[in-house]
Design a protein around this motif. Structure first.
Motif, PDB file in Angstrom:
ATOM      1  N   ALA A 126      -1.940   0.554   2.815  1.00 32.00           N
ATOM      2  CA  ALA A 126      -2.213   0.281   1.436  1.00 32.00           C
ATOM      3  C   ALA A 126      -1.412   0.642   0.497  1.00 32.00           C
ATOM      4  O   ALA A 126      -1.056  -0.064  -0.501  1.00 32.00           O
ATOM      5  N   ALA A 143      -5.879   1.056  -1.573  1.00 34.03           N
ATOM      6  CA  ALA A 143      -6.681  -0.032  -1.100  1.00 34.03           C
ATOM      7  C   ALA A 143      -7.664  -0.528  -2.089  1.00 34.03           C
ATOM      8  O   ALA A 143      -7.856  -1.672  -2.392  1.00 34.03           O
ATOM      9  N   MET A 161      -8.453  -4.098   4.584  1.00 36.78           N
ATOM     10  CA  MET A 161      -8.302  -2.446   4.246  1.00 36.78           C
ATOM     11  C   MET A 161      -9.795  -1.940   3.906  1.00 36.78           C
ATOM     12  O   MET A 161     -10.712  -2.559   3.844  1.00 36.78           O
ATOM     13  N   GLU A 210      -7.132   6.900   4.521  1.00 40.11           N
ATOM     14  CA  GLU A 210      -6.393   5.995   3.700  1.00 40.11           C
ATOM     15  C   GLU A 210      -6.018   4.632   4.951  1.00 40.11           C
ATOM     16  O   GLU A 210      -5.642   5.109   6.146  1.00 40.11           O
ATOM     17  N   SER A 211      -6.199   3.476   4.304  1.00 39.47           N
ATOM     18  CA  SER A 211      -5.493   2.171   5.244  1.00 39.47           C
ATOM     19  C   SER A 211      -4.185   2.570   5.316  1.00 39.47           C
ATOM     20  O   SER A 211      -3.450   2.718   4.305  1.00 39.47           O
TER      21      SER A 211
END
Length: 282
Positions: free
Chosen positions: A27, A261, A255, A23-24
């Protein structure tokens, strides 16, 4: 420029970063900034029941939605500071499919069939009948027998089978034919006065394909499997809805396009002015 925006998003492996892809870092925080705008109406669309949606919201610190389409499309809740209120309008819309029957009537209908074990009560509701099914069962034969019983009673129902791989058990949901994510989102759009020009749906998996490949503007997050991406492209071509399907690829605001994102990337693709809504001073 359209100011009001309805964002409908799947939870598991779409908004929730509970898949194998990374995961960014920023985000979810940016998604929260967008979701809390006065112009935005947020709906979570999930197979989860109420308690599991609430658990996900707490575990992942999700913004409070305005609506939840839950229980595989069989329930719609309006969410306010006072709590959850189920929408009776949706129950009235899907009830005719079952020709006057409800959960217990349907359970009695299938009682003579071997191999069906009721799931826990939290996984049932008025228009959702859920069973466990042994992996080794003759599934085509079971489904044929169930469809025969439904046809005899002029009941319109979908039989949705999946597998809980961790528990090595089959899962079978009996739902009104109209109680799908797609139909529920369409209903929400009509009730709230949104059109396809100011609605965006986000998903990641096969059960999202009916919405992803519909005329509703949709985004497939970048962490979706290659198989789902391929299916989405092919079905969108067949339905001539290519322009309403966006495949997140990453790079937007630095991202990676996974999970939230990808949702943000898709929203900005369709409505570029919303990128300004996602900015923070932090």
């Amino acid at each position: 420029m359209t100011e009001r925006l309805l964002i409908c998003t799947d939870l598991d492996r779409t908004l929730l970063p509970n898949g194998s892809a990374p995961e960014s870092a920023s985000a979810r925080a940016l998604f929260k900034v967008l979701a809390e705008r006065a112009e935005v109406v947020l709906a979570y669309v999930s197979g989860r029941h109420k308690a599991l949606v609430e658990q996900a919201m707490a575990d992942y610190r999700l913004p409070r939605p305005d609506f939840v389409i839950g229980d595989v499309g069989t329930s719609i809740y309006a969410i306010t500071a006072d709590g959850w209120r189920e929408w009776p309008q949706w129950a009235e819309a899907i009830a005719p499919d079952w020709a006057g029957r409800e959960h217990d009537d349907m359970r009695r209908l299938f009682a003579p069939l071997a191999g069906l074990t009721l799931q826990e009560s939290a996984k049932q509701n008025r228009f959702k009948l859920s069973y466990y099914v042994p992996i080794e069962i003759d599934l085509p034969r079971l489904l044929a027998a169930m469809r025969d019983l439904l046809a005899q009673q002029a009941i319109r129902a979908d039989l949705i089978y999946s597998v809980d791989e961790a528990a090595n058990i089959g899962l079978l949901d009996v739902l009104p034919a109209s109680a799908t994510k797609f139909h529920a989102i369409e209903f929400l759009m009509r009730e709230l006065g949104f059109g396809i020009e100011n609605t965006v749906f986000a998903g990641d998996s096969g059960n999202d394909l009916p919405v992803l490949t519909s005329p509703i503007r949709s985004v497939l997050v970048a962490n979706a499997s290659d198989e789902v991406r391929k299916q989405a492209r092919e079905l969108a071509r067949q339905h001539s809805t290519d322009s309403a399907l966006y495949l997140a690829k990453g790079g937007f605001m630095g991202m990676n396009g996974n999970y939230s994102a990808g949702i943000l990337e898709g929203v900005a693709h369709y409505l570029p002015h919303t990128e300004q809504w996602m900015k923070t001073d932090d």
